[in-house]
Scaffold this active site. Structure first.
Site, mmCIF file in Angstrom:
data_model
loop_
_atom_site.group_PDB
_atom_site.id
_atom_site.type_symbol
_atom_site.label_atom_id
_atom_site.label_comp_id
_atom_site.label_asym_id
_atom_site.label_seq_id
_atom_site.Cartn_x
_atom_site.Cartn_y
_atom_site.Cartn_z
ATOM 1 N N LYS A 195 22.625 -35.443 18.568
ATOM 2 C CA LYS A 195 22.759 -34.474 17.667
ATOM 3 C C LYS A 195 22.804 -32.998 18.466
ATOM 4 C CE LYS A 195 21.452 -32.772 13.092
ATOM 5 N NZ LYS A 195 20.541 -33.164 11.988
ATOM 6 N N LYS A 248 27.197 -35.841 16.761
ATOM 7 C CA LYS A 248 27.344 -34.989 15.930
ATOM 8 C C LYS A 248 27.081 -33.335 16.577
ATOM 9 C CE LYS A 248 25.377 -33.057 11.639
ATOM 10 N NZ LYS A 248 24.261 -33.028 10.515
#
Length: 324
Positions: A195, A248
């Site tokens: 992320k 992400k």
């Protein structure tokens, strides 16, 4: 084979032939639809920076679930907006918390839906960071216990899968141990393994009311410049017991999705995040692009890069398009 003996255009001359040799396919069953749960009743509040996405009260979840499943989208990931926040994010693991109530509602009214829960503290802390603080610094190890309690509370409420997104070191192992200790060994963990500290999260932070009140999240989310670090992060999560690895954001990190697909044999998820969604919506509203075509091309690129699962706010729109 060289021209004129070989002509690649032979297999492109009509849609039937193009479909016959198409290498990458999208399916609604591969989509996860993100849902924001808000306090109140009969609430369906559109998020200004995310047209077509709503904050929903618990009593509206059944309708949303049925709409998704009618389109073949059988999975949701839940984010909660609590009534109160505090420094420790205690609402995240409250027995009667907003997510816990949402899980119970969905499992009672739509038991066949796969309910995934985001495990993080940013929506529940009054400072907006993803863990508890010592001064102005997020305390990694103290946060782990709270994350584990949160994941366990989700499992106890009936969640089918938990998805830690906080980026604290060691959180997958802590959550796995807590779930196993309480006989939830069959609850899988979809880890936000990679992320990045991205600028594409703005609309989400508006939707979930979780922007940091000071500083930023670069001390725990990843530097967008790094690739090898992503592989190290994913390897750690595999070793700690993750069942699915997520990247992400998605579109700006297609190379990372591809690298994880090549390096690991676990399913790979990708989160097509709020900013990526909002840009397409905004350009389509202004007539600058064909929104449906750009949506489809974008999601196809994520799948082509190697994602087995796509978390996207376009899940319902794309499913309708696929239905024709």
């Amino acid at each position: 084979m060289v021209f004129p003996e070989y002509r690649p255009r032979r297999l492109r001359k009509n849609e039937s032939l193009r479909s016959l040799i198409r290498e990458t396919h999208l399916s609604p069953a591969q989509f996860v639809y993100p849902v924001f749960i808000a306090p109140g009743k009969n609430k369906r509040e559109e998020i200004p920076s995310m047209p077509g996405v709503f904050r929903l009260s618990v009593d509206q979840l059944q309708k949303e679930a049925r709409e998704c499943m009618d389109l073949g989208v059988n999975s949701m990931i839940l984010f909660g907006l609590p009534e109160k926040k505090d420094a420790m994010g205690s609402g995240a693991h409250a027995k009667d918390g907003i997510i816990q109530r949402g899980i119970k509602e969905l499992k009672n009214k739509a038991p066949e839906l796969t309910v995934i829960t985001d495990v993080c503290l940013c929506e529940y802390t009054d400072h907006g960071h993803c863990g508890c603080l010592i001064g102005d610094t997020v305390d990694n190890d103290a946060t782990l216990e709270i994350l584990a309690k949160t994941a366990l509370s989700h499992a106890q409420a009936g969640a089918d899968m938990v998805a830690p997104s906080d980026m604290m070191d060691g959180r997958v192992a802590e959550i796995r141990a807590a779930l196993d200790e309480h006989n939830y060994e069959m609850i899988p963990i979809m880890s936000y393994a990679v992320k990045y500290a991205s600028s594409f999260y703005g609309p989400f932070r508006d939707a979930a009311d979780c922007a940091p009140q000071f500083g930023d999240r670069r001390s725990y989310q990843m530097d967008p410049a790094n690739v090898r670090e992503a592989l190290r992060e994913a390897t750690l999560d595999v070793d700690e017991g993750a069942d699915i690895l997520m990247v992400k954001p998605a579109v700006a990190y297609l190379d990372i999705i591809s690298r994880l697909k090549d390096e690991f044999d676990l399913p790979i998820a990708a989160y097509h995040v709020s900013g990526e969604y909002a840009m397409i919506k905004a350009a389509a509203e202004r007539g600058w692009i064909d929104g449906d075509k750009v949506m489809a091309e974008t999601l196809l690129s994520i799948k082509r890069a190697g994602a087995d699962i796509i978390l996207t706010y376009f899940a319902k729109d794309m499913a309708r398009l696929l239905q024709g």
